[in-house]
Design a protein around this motif. Structure first.
Motif, PDB file in Angstrom:
ATOM      1  N   ASN A 290     133.577  60.756  32.913  1.00 37.25           N
ATOM      2  CA  ASN A 290     134.425  59.824  31.662  1.00 37.25           C
ATOM      3  C   ASN A 290     133.700  59.232  30.790  1.00 37.25           C
ATOM      4  N   ILE A 291     132.061  59.453  30.947  1.00 45.46           N
ATOM      5  CA  ILE A 291     131.320  58.548  30.048  1.00 45.46           C
ATOM      6  C   ILE A 291     130.364  59.755  29.550  1.00 45.46           C
ATOM      7  N   GLY A 292     130.990  60.959  28.974  1.00 42.80           N
ATOM      8  CA  GLY A 292     130.267  62.192  28.782  1.00 42.80           C
ATOM      9  C   GLY A 292     129.634  61.785  27.461  1.00 42.80           C
ATOM     10  N   VAL A 293     129.913  61.173  26.596  1.00 39.76           N
ATOM     11  CA  VAL A 293     128.940  61.022  25.378  1.00 39.76           C
ATOM     12  C   VAL A 293     127.870  60.464  25.565  1.00 39.76           C
ATOM     13  N   LEU A 294     128.212  59.053  26.396  1.00 38.21           N
ATOM     14  CA  LEU A 294     127.174  58.068  26.777  1.00 38.21           C
ATOM     15  C   LEU A 294     126.025  58.943  27.548  1.00 38.21           C
ATOM     16  N   TYR A 295     126.523  59.985  28.564  1.00 38.93           N
ATOM     17  CA  TYR A 295     125.609  60.584  29.450  1.00 38.93           C
ATOM     18  C   TYR A 295     124.860  61.538  28.533  1.00 38.93           C
ATOM     19  N   ILE A 296     125.157  62.182  27.636  1.00 42.71           N
ATOM     20  CA  ILE A 296     124.449  62.831  26.554  1.00 42.71           C
ATOM     21  C   ILE A 296     123.395  62.242  25.950  1.00 42.71           C
ATOM     22  N   SER A 297     123.779  61.125  25.306  1.00 44.51           N
ATOM     23  CA  SER A 297     122.815  60.504  24.582  1.00 44.51           C
ATOM     24  C   SER A 297     121.774  59.742  25.370  1.00 44.51           C
ATOM     25  N   SER A 298     122.236  59.435  26.705  1.00 43.90           N
ATOM     26  CA  SER A 298     121.159  58.742  27.324  1.00 43.90           C
ATOM     27  C   SER A 298     120.330  60.091  27.934  1.00 43.90           C
ATOM     28  N   VAL A 299     120.753  61.108  28.485  1.00 45.17           N
ATOM     29  CA  VAL A 299     119.960  62.081  29.143  1.00 45.17           C
ATOM     30  C   VAL A 299     119.010  62.760  28.019  1.00 45.17           C
ATOM     31  N   SER A 300     119.543  63.018  26.856  1.00 40.94           N
ATOM     32  CA  SER A 300     118.909  63.590  25.782  1.00 40.94           C
ATOM     33  C   SER A 300     117.691  62.923  25.458  1.00 40.94           C
ATOM     34  N   SER A 301     117.749  61.562  25.557  1.00 39.40           N
ATOM     35  CA  SER A 301     116.514  60.887  25.331  1.00 39.40           C
ATOM     36  C   SER A 301     115.137  61.078  26.132  1.00 39.40           C
ATOM     37  N   LEU A 302     115.697  61.579  27.420  1.00 36.76           N
ATOM     38  CA  LEU A 302     114.625  61.892  28.529  1.00 36.76           C
ATOM     39  C   LEU A 302     113.612  62.769  28.042  1.00 36.76           C
ATOM     40  N   SER A 303     113.987  63.837  27.132  1.00 34.77           N
ATOM     41  CA  SER A 303     113.196  64.803  26.591  1.00 34.77           C
ATOM     42  C   SER A 303     111.954  64.312  26.189  1.00 34.77           C
ATOM     43  N   VAL A 304     111.740  63.194  25.464  1.00 40.69           N
ATOM     44  CA  VAL A 304     110.553  62.782  24.916  1.00 40.69           C
ATOM     45  C   VAL A 304     109.468  62.241  26.097  1.00 40.69           C
ATOM     46  N   ILE A 305     109.797  62.131  27.362  1.00 42.32           N
ATOM     47  CA  ILE A 305     109.235  61.896  28.314  1.00 42.32           C
ATOM     48  C   ILE A 305     108.159  63.183  28.403  1.00 42.32           C
ATOM     49  N   GLY A 306     109.104  64.250  28.748  1.00 43.41           N
ATOM     50  CA  GLY A 306     108.392  65.596  28.677  1.00 43.41           C
ATOM     51  C   GLY A 306     107.345  65.866  27.539  1.00 43.41           C
ATOM     52  N   ILE A 307     107.987  65.551  26.479  1.00 44.92           N
ATOM     53  CA  ILE A 307     106.785  66.102  25.284  1.00 44.92           C
ATOM     54  C   ILE A 307     105.617  64.985  25.326  1.00 44.92           C
ATOM     55  N   LEU A 308     105.764  63.700  25.551  1.00 44.94           N
ATOM     56  CA  LEU A 308     104.528  62.802  25.722  1.00 44.94           C
ATOM     57  C   LEU A 308     103.818  63.080  26.823  1.00 44.94           C
ATOM     58  N   MET A 309     104.463  63.731  28.150  1.00 48.17           N
ATOM     59  CA  MET A 309     103.499  64.086  29.073  1.00 48.17           C
ATOM     60  C   MET A 309     102.728  65.253  28.567  1.00 48.17           C
ATOM     61  N   ALA A 310     103.353  66.088  28.183  1.00 53.11           N
ATOM     62  CA  ALA A 310     102.503  67.510  27.779  1.00 53.11           C
ATOM     63  C   ALA A 310     101.437  67.152  26.623  1.00 53.11           C
ATOM     64  N   GLY A 311     101.788  66.250  25.784  1.00 53.75           N
ATOM     65  CA  GLY A 311     100.634  65.737  24.834  1.00 53.75           C
ATOM     66  C   GLY A 311      99.598  65.098  25.380  1.00 53.75           C
TER      67      GLY A 311
END
Lengths: 151, 378, 358
Positions: free
Chosen positions: C128-149
């Motif tokens: 029921n919070i689909g859009v909120l879920y998407i915008s919050s989870v998609s910001s997690l990808s920056v963690i992976g990128i920072l980690m890789a860098g």
């Protein structure tokens, strides 16, 4: 300015300079310790030779000769070749990189290829060769049995 | 799992004030060859650039000292490989000057046409590479489409596409291909139609303009002091076209403008090169229908010997002023030969103009200096 | 008509009739996981090939044309090559984080798949919070990128990761505000509600100019968020060789590569859902016959066509524009896009309150 006028002007500033007009351009020969003052004179008014388009060194086996090709961007008809002999065993000459900034790199090249030491050069290090390279490759007596092709 | 000592070891190559020191090159996508720049960074801002050269140093000057005046020309094709015709021309002109060889009119005109085609080809490649440095891939292919036509013409003429070795002391090695004129005319027609595509793709692009305007500003006095020549100096408003100052071959009888831009930034240097291509087309148009009949090579002796003395020949390559300085002792080989390469002086200004800008700007600045590394190292 | 909806319904009915509810659910989960992974693999292959073909067309060349008819197996061959390559780990790297980073990036992309409606009633999780879920989870990808860098212990990687961090965090705001405009108009965060609200017309058409502005802002922002040209500063190959994945090779690199394309697919799918009506067919006013024909096209086809149209748009950008500089990139967001999206949101709110949309 005709060659005659240039010669008169230079003689007034550097009386010991000798001239050679057999080539395409007027060639001025000076002692190595008089080169820097004369270069400053040529760089300033009224000659305004502000463009150093070639700086190199020639090994004549008995001595090295520094060759500076100068021209003026305001009057492209004036081309002057400035030469100074330096001692082959202990080649030292004053830098001209404060007058023409391009000389900074060109002098570094001459330094590593001919071993000429430029006094007061801001950053005299090897540019092209490795730091630990021995010898001066463009001198006539340089031999590299592995890499050199001789006719 | 976590090896701390090794990670700390790497931080030792920080600068004295904790700046980040990055080695760009000798294998780096933007240095187009084996240029090695040691860049000192403060965050994204450049504090100092120090070029390390010599990765492709073949000591051409030393090599030429043991080659005859016929042989040494072929080595010079390998210096600035994008203007090999022009390098060859410089050497041929110098030997002709030293021996007073009469060059037939036909050879002079063909040399001029080939030199201008080479200049266009070089600038085409530069446009593509420069756009690629800024992250736009597509212009590269558009530029290469026209460049391909030029290399095809070169292939017809002399069999080679990059290092031509077609110009010899006294004229040309062979006569031109029978279809040379028609092919060049076809190229001119195509080029005039397609050059607007570059304008649409690159020149007018807002991002391209914001990346290049006001970036890497080189003032006229600095350009003179650093010995910059060619489009780099003309982008700063310095007259330095050797084709105008000391015309050689057929340049004294053709009409063309020396392109001058006064802004001195990367965009000005870009515009100089784009407009120069149109001027080259203008020169070729004037000459292509008027190639005189006659010999393609003048009478020369089998063994060339320059008189004792010193000779200097300047030509305008795609990158600027190429000077060849020969000290002859009267033999069949030069005593000392010096190539004043335009790229060497243009590179020396890089630290001066890129200091204080961002890494992204370095690509724009370096791209518009149009460095060819074999030309710098020789 | 055979639709995805009926297939899922039959499967579920059959499973629950045969097994106890727990086992049936477990089997369903396994099926979903397998389908998701398959989708990822297929999407990766298709999108990479599509990109190469689109690039080739724009660049007056042919693109891959040797492996299989028209080069369709080129990406499969490339994947095989990447699998067989050695996955190098640099000596000075932080090995745990270095190996973890590609999986985090991949995992984030996979999680985002959950609330996307691929067809009518064909959705993994209609939260029921689909859009909120998407915008919050998609910001997690920056963690992976920072980690890789960071873990690569390479200066280029570090610079790329830092750029990427600044970029993703900034552009998330614009993307978020653009998404919010639709939430304001619909009055719901649930994906199925948003799609249902567009039954009589897509938001792009019935939302007036503010929604069109929001759409443009969304496309710009997600292009930046997925690190695509002209915002590909994180991996600007002429500046930073390859940015945050410089040190990666073999399959670990392939995971980054795959995640990039999956992310493009996901943001385009969300864009299609929010602005272009998701799986809703195109209906024009009172043209009954036309609308019937449109209804006959399966909803999954509608969804895919819209998504791939947006993907094509983003690919088009990449092969046309030069890259922005890092300060210009941040200027664009904070000085232009963010104020515009704030004002735009206000405008949409007024429209929604007054009921001025169609």
């Amino acid at each position: 300015m005709t060659n005659l006028a240039i010669k008169e002007y230079i003689t007034a500033h550097a009386p010991e300079a000798t001239y050679d007009e057999t080539g395409e351009w007027l060639t001025i020969m000076v002692e190595s310790n008089h080169l820097k003052p004369l270069a400053a004179v040529l760089h300033g008014q009224p000659m305004q030779l502000d463009f150093l388009f070639c700086l190199t060194c020639v090994d004549y086996k008995t001595h090295l000769t520094m060759v500076y090709h100068l021209t003026s961007t305001s009057n492209r008809n004036i081309n002057i070749v400035l030469k100074a002999n330096v001692d082959r065993a202990d080649p030292i000459i004053e830098t001209v990189s404060d007058l023409w900034r391009t000389a900074e790199f060109l002098e570094r090249e001459v330094f590593e290829m001919f071993g000429v030491d430029f006094l007061h050069h801001p950053d005299l290090r090897k540019l092209i060769l490795e730091e630990d390279f021995k010898g001066y490759p463009l001198r006539k007596d340089f031999e590299d049995p592995i890499n050199m092709i001789k006719l | 799992m976590y090896n701390q000592t090794e990670i700390i070891k790497d931080t030792t190559d920080l600068g004295p004030e904790g700046e980040l020191i990055v080695n760009m090159g000798p294998q780096h996508p933007a240095t187009h060859g084996v240029l090695h720049l040691v860049v000192t960074l403060n965050g994204e801002t450049i504090k100092k650039i120090e070029p390390h050269l010599g990765y492709i140093h073949r000591s051409i000057e030393k090599m030429c000292e043991s080659l005859t005046y016929r042989q040494f020309i072929y080595v010079t094709s390998r210096m600035d490989y994008l203007s090999s015709h022009i390098n060859n021309t410089a050497c041929a002109l110098l030997v002709e000057k030293g021996m007073q060889i009469e060059v037939p009119e036909r050879a002079k005109v063909v040399r001029t046409i080939l030199n201008e085609l080479t200049r266009i080809a070089s600038h085409e490649l530069w446009i593509g590479a420069m756009a690629m440095d800024l992250g736009a891939f597509t212009p590269f292919f558009y530029a290469f489409r026209e460049r391909e036509m030029i290399t095809d013409i070169m292939e017809d003429t002399c069999g080679a596409r990059l290092t031509m070795n077609y110009i010899v002391p006294g004229g040309l090695m062979y006569d031109i291909h029978p279809e040379f004129q028609t092919k060049v005319k076809a190229f001119i027609k195509q080029f005039k139609e397609k050059v607007t595509e570059y304008e649409d793709l690159v020149t007018g692009n807002v991002i391209f303009q914001s990346r290049t305007k006001g970036v890497g500003i080189l003032t006229a006095s600095d350009a003179i002091s650093y010995g910059c020549t060619g489009p780099v100096a003309r982008g700063s408003g310095v007259n330095c076209d050797i084709r105008k100052i000391a015309p050689y071959d057929a340049y004294d009888r053709v009409e063309f403008d020396e392109i001058i831009e006064t802004a001195g930034d990367s965009f000005a240097r870009y515009m100089v090169r784009v407009k120069e291509m149109n001027q080259s087309i203008r020169i070729i148009e004037q000459l292509i229908d008027n190639i005189p009949e006659g010999d393609f090579v003048g009478k020369t002796k089998n063994v060339l010997k320059l008189a004792k003395g010193e000779f200097y020949q300047r030509v305008e390559t795609a990158r600027g002023e190429l000077g060849v300085y020969i000290v002859s002792e009267g033999g069949t080989t030069p005593h000392r030969i010096k190539f004043r390469s335009p790229g060497f002086s243009n590179l020396s200004v890089l630290n001066h103009i890129a200091k204080g800008s961002k890494i992204g700007d370095l690509m724009a600045t370096m791209g518009t200096l149009d460095l060819v590394i074999p030309d710098i190292d020789r | 008509m055979l639709s995805l909806e009926s297939i899922t319904k039959t499967t579920q009915d059959w499973l629950f009739a045969k097994f106890s509810p727990q086992i049936a659910l477990t089997i369903e989960c396994v099926i979903v996981i397998l389908l998701a992974i398959t989708l990822f693999a297929v999407l990766g292959l298709v999108l990479v090939l599509l990109e190469r073909k689109v690039a080739a067309r724009i660049q007056i060349r042919l693109g891959p044309n040797r492996v299989g008819p028209g080069g369709i197996f080129q990406t499969a061959a490339d994947t095989l090559k990447l699998i067989m390559k050695e996955g190098l780990t640099p000596d000075a790297a932080d090995k745990f984080l270095f190996n973890l980073a590609p999986f985090i990036v991949m995992m984030v992309a996979m999680l985002l798949l959950a609330p996307i409606a691929f067809a009518k009633n064909f959705q993994i999780w209609d939260i029921n919070i689909g859009v909120l879920y998407i915008s919050s989870v998609s910001s997690l990808s920056v963690i992976g990128i920072l980690m890789a860098g960071w873990a690569s212990n390479n200066k280029y990687s570090l610079l790329g990761a830092m750029r990427s961090g600044a970029q993703i965090v900034s552009y998330e705001l614009s993307a978020g505000f653009a998404v919010l405009t639709i939430v304001v108009l619909t009055g719901s965060l649930q994906i199925s509600d948003i799609v249902a609200a567009q039954e009589n017309g897509w938001w792009l058409f019935k939302g007036h100019i503010p929604v069109i502005i929001a759409f443009v802002l969304y496309i710009i922002a997600v292009t930046a968020e997925t690190n695509r040209a002209p915002f590909d500063l994180a991996e600007a190959e002429s500046e930073l060789t390859a940015g945050f994945h410089t040190e990666y090779s073999g399959m670990k690199f392939a995971l980054f590569f795959l995640a990039e394309y999956i992310n493009i697919f996901i943001v385009c799918a969300i864009g299609a859902t929010l602005f272009l009506g998701g799986w809703m067919p195109l209906h024009i006013g009172h043209w009954e016959n036309f609308n019937h024909v449109m209804d006959y096209i399966p909803s999954s086809v509608w969804f895919m066509v819209k998504t791939f149209f947006l993907i094509f748009l983003i690919m088009w950008f990449r092969w046309t524009f030069p890259r922005l500089r890092v300060d210009q990139l941040l200027n664009l967001e904070w000085k232009y896009l963010l104020p515009i999206s704030l004002f735009n949101l206000l405008l949409v709110t007024v429209i929604a309150i007054m009921g001025w949309y169609f």
